[in-house]
Enzyme design. Structure first.
Site, mmCIF file in Angstrom:
data_model
loop_
_atom_site.group_PDB
_atom_site.id
_atom_site.type_symbol
_atom_site.label_atom_id
_atom_site.label_comp_id
_atom_site.label_asym_id
_atom_site.label_seq_id
_atom_site.Cartn_x
_atom_site.Cartn_y
_atom_site.Cartn_z
ATOM 1 N N ARG A 179 0.860 -1.194 0.000
ATOM 2 C CA ARG A 179 0.000 0.000 0.000
ATOM 3 C C ARG A 179 0.890 1.237 0.000
ATOM 4 O O ARG A 179 1.608 1.479 0.978
ATOM 5 C CB ARG A 179 -0.905 0.052 1.243
ATOM 6 C CG ARG A 179 -1.960 -1.028 1.346
ATOM 7 C CD ARG A 179 -3.030 -0.959 0.270
ATOM 8 N NE ARG A 179 -3.781 0.269 0.230
ATOM 9 C CZ ARG A 179 -4.837 0.547 0.997
ATOM 10 N NH1 ARG A 179 -5.253 -0.327 1.896
ATOM 11 N NH2 ARG A 179 -5.475 1.689 0.864
ATOM 12 N N ASP B 257 -4.261 9.192 6.240
ATOM 13 C CA ASP B 257 -3.291 8.171 5.867
ATOM 14 C C ASP B 257 -1.890 8.756 5.727
ATOM 15 O O ASP B 257 -0.905 8.040 5.864
ATOM 16 C CB ASP B 257 -3.716 7.498 4.568
ATOM 17 C CG ASP B 257 -4.845 6.516 4.788
ATOM 18 O OD1 ASP B 257 -4.571 5.310 4.820
ATOM 19 O OD2 ASP B 257 -5.997 6.958 4.958
ATOM 20 N N ASN C 239 -6.469 11.438 2.761
ATOM 21 C CA ASN C 239 -7.391 10.552 3.466
ATOM 22 C C ASN C 239 -8.330 9.912 2.447
ATOM 23 O O ASN C 239 -8.283 10.218 1.256
ATOM 24 C CB ASN C 239 -8.183 11.337 4.527
ATOM 25 C CG ASN C 239 -8.917 10.431 5.494
ATOM 26 O OD1 ASN C 239 -8.323 9.521 6.073
ATOM 27 N ND2 ASN C 239 -10.205 10.649 5.677
#
Length: 366
Positions: A87, A245, A255
């Protein structure tokens, strides 16, 4: 508390969030590749929980190493690269792998392979415990900020809050970031109800946040992402709070996609909009939000809802997983160290280096 992730008997156990709220499926694995796949496919998601999962994933990979010590570093570097590729946006993942790299750098020469594996496991547990403590600290700082900024409303009534995506136990392993603040504020008698937007295309707000709120007995309404404007127009929302994030050095924040829309609408209606995230989410190497890598995910996530197709396979799709909210739309950043408001960009630059200079980097409990 919901058991989102745990580690024991050399196995990782996690709640597969793809099936919530209709099924509560727990998965137990000793296979680090399966753990990586869980991060990639959002079976495990939420920036802090991704960091925790990344730590334990490295542990799984290291545990199955049975070669000579001289060949370990090459193997370890390969594992770190695989985990980091899972990710790209959530900085907590890279924070976790950096901590693992630090352990190996410090302990490799003096340790046997068995000892090195134990040091790596202890660091992963430390990362997990840190996130739990971070959530408790964020909740405390967030409640204090709400009381300060919205005290004039609290003198008359309780507050209604809007949130987006999922930032609770399912995203952190602890109380939560933004949802942790909400939970604590409700417990302290400050919150009347929560509005949780659905968070398309994967519906984390509708599926996950609603599930957590129902478990906690907190009054809430789920709503379409596009309806937050009318909620504010009608005075049904007093403030917004979401997670992050990644936060750039200037306060710009990445985010879940749709966050930017809510922030602009709050700004237009004169409502406070807050970010709640641990200091580990701040990436001081990125000057502003335009440098934050934004993940673009598989088009089928948008073409289907929970496996049911709602568009043809040939429908062209743009599917960004995150958006970037400029700092000017953010009234404050609630961290585990403090709630930063006013000239919070300056405060952010002061708090992060101070945390990084501590004995255990950004760790507050290890």
């Amino acid at each position: 508390m919901i058991d989102a992730i745990s580690f024991g008997n050399n196995k990782l156990r996690y709640l597969d969030q793809r099936f919530l709220p209709l099924q509560e499926n727990y998965v137990e694995t000793a296979d680090y590749l399966q753990a990586i796949e869980a991060i990639k496919t959002l079976a495990v998601r939420g920036a802090p929980l991704i960091g925790v999962a990344a730590g334990y994933t490295v542990v799984l990979a290291v545990q199955c190493f049975d070669g000579e010590k001289d060949s370990f570093k090459a193997y370890f570097d390969k594992i770190i690269a695989e985990v980091e590729a899972s990710r790209p946006t959530a900085v907590n993942l890279f924070f976790a792998t950096a901590k693992m790299n630090e352990v190996v750098a410090k302990r490799f020469a003096e340790s046997s392979m068995a000892e090195l594996k134990e040091h790596i496991l202890n660091e992963a547990i430390c990362i997990h415990n840190e996130e739990i403590a971070n959530c408790e600290n964020m909740a405390r700082h967030g409640v204090a900020l709400i009381q300060k900024d919205l005290g004039h409303i609290l003198e008359k009534r309780k507050l209604n809050v809007l949130t987006h995506c999922n930032t609770g136990t399912l995203a952190t392993g602890g109380l939560g970031t933004a949802l942790g603040v909400i939970k604590q504020a409700y417990k302290d008698g400050l919150i009347e109800k929560v509005y949780t937007s659905e968070s398309r295309p994967l519906l984390q707000g509708l599926r996950l946040t609603a599930w957590e709120l129902e478990k906690e007995g907190i009054p809430f309404f789920s709503h379409a992402d596009s309806s937050s404007g009318i909620l504010m127009q009608r005075g049904m929302v007093d403030f917004g709070i979401v997670g992050a994030d990644r936060i750039a050095a200037n306060g710009d924040t990445a985010n879940k996609i749709g966050t930017f829309n809510h922030a602009v609408l709050c700004h237009e209606h004169g409502l406070p909009f807050y970010i709640a995230a641990p200091i580990s989410t701040v990436d001081i190497t990125i000057p502003d939000g335009t440098y934050i890598p934004i993940e673009e995910r598989n088009a089928d996530e948008l073409r289907a809802i929970h496996g049911t197709k709602v568009a043809t396979d040939t429908t062209p799709v743009v599917n960004f997983a995150f958006d970037m909210t400029p700092a000017k739309y953010i009234n404050g950043i609630i961290t585990d160290k403090a709630a930063l408001t006013g000239d919070y960009v300056k405060a952010l630059k002061e708090v992060v280096p101070a945390a990084a200079a501590s004995d255990k980097g950004l760790s507050s409990v290890c």
